[in-house]
Design an enzyme around this catalytic site. Structure first.
Site, short mmCIF file in Angstrom:
data_model
loop_
_atom_site.label_atom_id
_atom_site.label_comp_id
_atom_site.label_asym_id
_atom_site.label_seq_id
_atom_site.Cartn_x
_atom_site.Cartn_y
_atom_site.Cartn_z
N GLU A 209 69.71 45.31 80.68
CA GLU A 209 69.51 46.60 81.32
C GLU A 209 68.70 47.52 80.43
OE1 GLU A 209 73.64 47.55 81.85
OE2 GLU A 209 73.74 48.69 79.97
N LYS A 211 67.49 50.42 78.05
CA LYS A 211 68.06 51.27 77.00
C LYS A 211 67.28 52.58 77.03
CE LYS A 211 69.45 51.72 72.21
NZ LYS A 211 69.30 53.19 72.32
N ARG A 216 74.62 59.95 75.42
CA ARG A 216 75.76 59.16 75.90
C ARG A 216 76.79 60.11 76.51
NH1 ARG A 216 77.54 54.10 73.67
NH2 ARG A 216 79.13 53.25 75.08
N ARG A 231 79.32 61.33 73.17
CA ARG A 231 79.72 60.14 72.40
C ARG A 231 80.65 60.49 71.25
NH1 ARG A 231 75.05 56.88 70.80
NH2 ARG A 231 76.47 55.85 69.36
N PHE A 298 76.57 52.64 83.09
CA PHE A 298 76.45 51.21 82.80
C PHE A 298 77.79 50.51 82.60
CE2 PHE A 298 75.31 53.51 78.81
CZ PHE A 298 76.46 53.25 78.08
N ARG A 367 81.30 48.48 66.91
CA ARG A 367 79.91 48.05 66.95
C ARG A 367 79.90 46.55 66.65
NH1 ARG A 367 75.31 50.96 66.52
NH2 ARG A 367 76.33 52.75 65.54
#
Length: 503
Positions: A209, A211, A216, A231, A298, A367
């Site tokens: 998808e 970026k 965010r 975020r 998303f 992450r």
């Protein structure tokens, strides 16, 4: 528990680079802390009072710092109570009230305790990477699995509460933390990949998808109530009325969505990132005149009473498309031509693509390698440590930036280079004023600042070098933009910088 015990533990943490040694120090302190003081001790050691910002800055603290006490006597609970009193002060006479309470507090503190409190309250202890070490310290102190502590923290967003639950009830208490509507969770993050082909090979069946170069957002809806966070979990609901209205109109009763939002030009291309971020500080009246934000979602973490955090992405995608419709991030599941998606994203003015493992759960706050980002331009998010006064047309401006990478073991940022390239006149003026507001010390050429600003740097990799403490130096570094949507805990690590070294 005496504040002295916390200060001593802080000094021990700063004195070692060993993650194992740091974990041992933290576990020892947590085990010794009385239940009523545990939360405050955890908050202090991770660099932030339980009250958050208390409304007292560097100048206020410097003005009220009296002669130190000779013997430690302050308790953790007394410090926490005093800071609560300072944070609660408001209205006429509040500045004097804050000064009086802080003066009395500092007057009872030893020299080392004064130094610790000063750094705590000015943000100099806010090394977000220490959160990861604290999670391990909680696990070591309680004997519960570190993954159980990490998951509870990511769901609660509060390390003091997580520590208290682990110490009082172990794994069973930690398991009580759930996704709650109206309480944001820390976002899942992506790791870089060298190429689209490499990412697809590593992950197998995947979503590819766009970026986007947006901000965010995490959106929670419960009936007609809609709330929106950044975020860093800062609530921005009152600034983004069009997003609230849009989410309220979606075909559901309750939902938690993860996504990006950005302002677009009339032809549908992204406006500069700073324009999107400026909306988050707008007043309600300014919203009428401000640029409208467009959301692209998303991920779906909850839908109509069903939590989806642990469901595989392929299942979350079904829920996402059912509820978000035209507001789903452009992309395809197991695309026949993934390169076409990358080309489409770049052609539309976006950064690249994200490749996501279809079988992965949502790893809040992590992450990992389940999400991989592919960008043709190599960038790093680094922490500003200092800046040097400029020369020539930049005389009078703080220009050359000292840049640091995050220490994954909880130490202070590690310097990896300098740059003044890419700084516009507008950025020079802004950072000259901002750096002096957060400065910690200066000499004839350099102003050192609290390590709290993140800047995105474009670079041509790194090279091995003894010039800086991390053993590497940036090559041809250039400032792209500041990242007010990120805090130092989200900066790239020294390991990420080393990974860009060209053989």
């Amino acid at each position: 528990m005496l504040l002295h015990d916390v200060v001593r533990a802080s000094a021990a943490l700063a004195a070692t680079r060993s993650r194992k040694a740091k974990t041992t120090v933290l576990a020892g302190l947590l085990t010794a802390a009385p239940p009523g003081e545990l939360a405050a001790a955890v908050a202090f050691l991770t660099g932030q009072p339980t009250q958050g910002r208390i409304g007292a800055g560097w100048r206020t603290l410097a003005a009220v710092r009296p002669e130190p006490a000779t013997e430690p006597a302050l308790t953790v609970s007394e410090v926490d109570a005093a800071l609560g009193e300072v944070a609660a002060a408001s209205g006429s006479g509040s500045a004097k009230r804050r000064a009086d309470v802080l003066g009395a507090l500092f007057g009872r503190a030893t020299s080392d305790e004064q130094d610790f409190l000063f750094r705590l309250l000015t943000g100099e202890l806010r090394h977000g990477a220490l959160e990861g070490v604290m999670v391990e310290g909680i696990a070591a102190a309680t004997g519960v699995p570190v993954e159980a502590v990490r998951r509870a923290f990511m769901l609660s967003g509060r390390l003091p509460a997580t520590a208290s639950a682990a110490m009082s009830g172990g794994s069973a208490a930690l398991a009580e933390f759930r996704l709650e509507l109206g309480r944001p969770i820390r976002p899942m993050l992506a790791s870089p990949a060298e190429s689209l082909a490499d990412a697809l090979t590593e992950l197998g069946p995947a979503v590819v998808e766009y970026k986007m170069d947006g901000a965010r957002i995490q959106v929670h809806r419960d009936g007609d109530e809609v709330r929106v966070w950044t975020r860093t979990l800062r609530e921005i609901t009152r600034h983004v009325g069009e997003l609230v209205d849009l989410v309220r109109s979606l075909p559901c009763e309750s939902v938690v969505l993860d996504g990006e939002t950005l302002a677009l030009t009339d032809d549908g291309r992204p406006r500069p990132f700073q324009e999107t971020m400026s909306r988050f500080g707008s007043t309600r009246e300014e919203q009428v005149r401000a640029l409208l934000l467009r959301p692209y979602f998303f991920d779906c973490l909850h839908l109509d009473g069903t939590d989806l955090l642990d469901a595989p992405l392929r299942e979350r995608n079904v829920a996402l498309r059912a509820v978000a419709g035209e507001h789903v991030m452009p992309g395809e599941t197991e695309p026949a031509d993934p390169e076409a998606i990358l080309a489409g994203s770049l052609g539309a003015g976006h950064e690249g693509v994200l490749v996501k493992d279809l079988d992965s759960g949502y790893a809040a706050g992590r992450r990992g390698r389940a999400w991989l980002k592919v960008k043709p331009v190599h960038t790093l998010d680094l922490v500003v440590l200092a800046a040097e006064w400029g020369h020539g047309r930049r005389t009078g401006y703080l220009s050359n930036l000292h840049l640091g990478a995050r220490d994954p073991d909880g130490g202070p940022p590690i310097m990896v280079g300098k740059t003044f390239k890419g700084l516009t006149d507008e950025l020079l003026a802004w950072q000259t004023a901002e750096f002096q507001r957060i400065e910690t010390r200066r000499d004839d050429w350099t102003v050192h600042v609290r390590p709290e600003l993140v800047v995105e740097i474009e670079l041509d990799g790194a090279q091995m070098s003894p010039r800086y403490p991390g053993g590497v130096a940036l090559r041809f570094a250039r400032v792209l933009r500041y990242r007010p949507d990120k805090d130092p805990a989200e900066a790239d690590t020294i390991d990420a910088v080393r990974a860009t070294v060209r053989e």
